[in-house]
Design a protein around this motif. Structure first.
Motif, mmCIF file in Angstrom:
data_model
loop_
_atom_site.group_PDB
_atom_site.id
_atom_site.type_symbol
_atom_site.label_atom_id
_atom_site.label_comp_id
_atom_site.label_asym_id
_atom_site.label_seq_id
_atom_site.Cartn_x
_atom_site.Cartn_y
_atom_site.Cartn_z
ATOM 1 N N PHE A 89 0.835 -1.195 0.000
ATOM 2 C CA PHE A 89 0.000 0.000 0.000
ATOM 3 C C PHE A 89 0.880 1.259 0.000
ATOM 4 O O PHE A 89 0.652 2.189 -0.774
ATOM 5 N N LYS A 90 1.888 1.277 0.855
ATOM 6 C CA LYS A 90 2.784 2.435 0.935
ATOM 7 C C LYS A 90 3.528 2.645 -0.380
ATOM 8 O O LYS A 90 3.682 3.781 -0.844
ATOM 9 N N ARG A 91 3.965 1.541 -0.980
ATOM 10 C CA ARG A 91 4.706 1.642 -2.238
ATOM 11 C C ARG A 91 3.832 2.266 -3.323
ATOM 12 O O ARG A 91 4.286 3.150 -4.069
ATOM 13 N N LEU A 92 2.573 1.842 -3.397
ATOM 14 C CA LEU A 92 1.673 2.380 -4.403
ATOM 15 C C LEU A 92 1.312 3.837 -4.112
ATOM 16 O O LEU A 92 1.161 4.642 -5.039
ATOM 17 N N LYS A 93 1.177 4.161 -2.840
ATOM 18 C CA LYS A 93 0.932 5.559 -2.467
ATOM 19 C C LYS A 93 2.100 6.437 -2.906
ATOM 20 O O LYS A 93 1.911 7.543 -3.412
ATOM 21 N N ASP A 94 3.320 5.928 -2.689
ATOM 22 C CA ASP A 94 4.519 6.673 -3.076
ATOM 23 C C ASP A 94 4.614 6.870 -4.581
ATOM 24 O O ASP A 94 5.263 7.810 -5.054
ATOM 25 N N LEU A 95 3.967 5.976 -5.324
ATOM 26 C CA LEU A 95 3.948 6.101 -6.782
ATOM 27 C C LEU A 95 2.907 7.114 -7.259
ATOM 28 O O LEU A 95 2.803 7.399 -8.449
#
Length: 211
Positions: free
Chosen positions: A51-57
């Protein structure tokens, strides 16, 4: 169908608010697999790191959750669904169609699963809603007998708690013709507050069902 899978679908239907739900294919959830995915506090169908990785994207929480639901039904990776979503100019209908899915049918399937879940565990649901709201089970049943859907009583209970209102006030609003979204707007509630309360209530119901 796994009991926990149905609970996850019911929970996500209430929380996401768009009609999306989790696909009923969490194959080994009750045996302990996918526990990190199921119990993430802010996004129950994804690992925190993903989730965090996709938010960062640059994706929003809503986009990630919707993509996760389609990914489950299509048996694809969330990243792949989001890629198609962007290629289709941010259209969820076109994204679903790309995988041979129909958004209206997905929403209807989730509604049906939610209704079956509530009806199958009606006694546990009423008992927990009564305890959660400070009402009696007889009061909850009386509202049902008057034609108030159990699904509204559940969501209304969480809105009442989140807004420090009495559930009876929300039932009266419903009787006057206001729907869930009208009431949420009039109370000035955001999904985050309702989400936290729904987690609490559905968690209690889940525990009673497991017992």
């Amino acid at each position: 169908m796994k009991k926990l899978s149905i609970i996850a679908c019911a929970l996500s239907f209430f929380l996401v608010g768009s009609g999306f739900c989790l696909a009923p294919n969490l194959a080994n959830a009750e045996e302990g697999n996918n526990q990190e995915r199921l119990h993430s506090p802010h996004h129950p169908f994804l690992k925190d790191a993903d989730f965090k990785r996709l938010k960062d994207l640059g994706y929003t929480k809503k986009e990630i959750l919707k993509a996760a639901h389609i990914a489950k039904f299509a048996d694809k990776k969330v990243d792949d669904v989001l890629k198609i979503y962007k290629e289709n100019h941010s259209s969820w209908d076109k994204t679903a169609a790309h995988y041979g899915l129909d958004m209206d049918k997905l929403k209807e399937k989730c509604r049906e699963q939610k209704e079956r879940f509530l009806e199958k565990h009606k006694e546990d649901v009423i008992e927990n809603v009564a305890e959660y709201t400070g009402k009696t089970e007889a009061q909850i049943q009386a509202w049902i007998d008057e034609g108030i859907p159990l699904r509204f009583i559940v969501s209304g209970a969480t809105m009442a708690k989140a807004s420090n209102k009495d559930l009876k006030e929300l039932i009266q609003m419903k009787k006057r013709g206001q729907d869930y979204h009208d009431i949420k707007k009039s109370l000035g509630l955001d999904k985050g507050k309702i989400y936290e309360e729904m987690k609490v209530l559905m968690g209690k119901i889940k525990e009673d069902i497991k017992d």
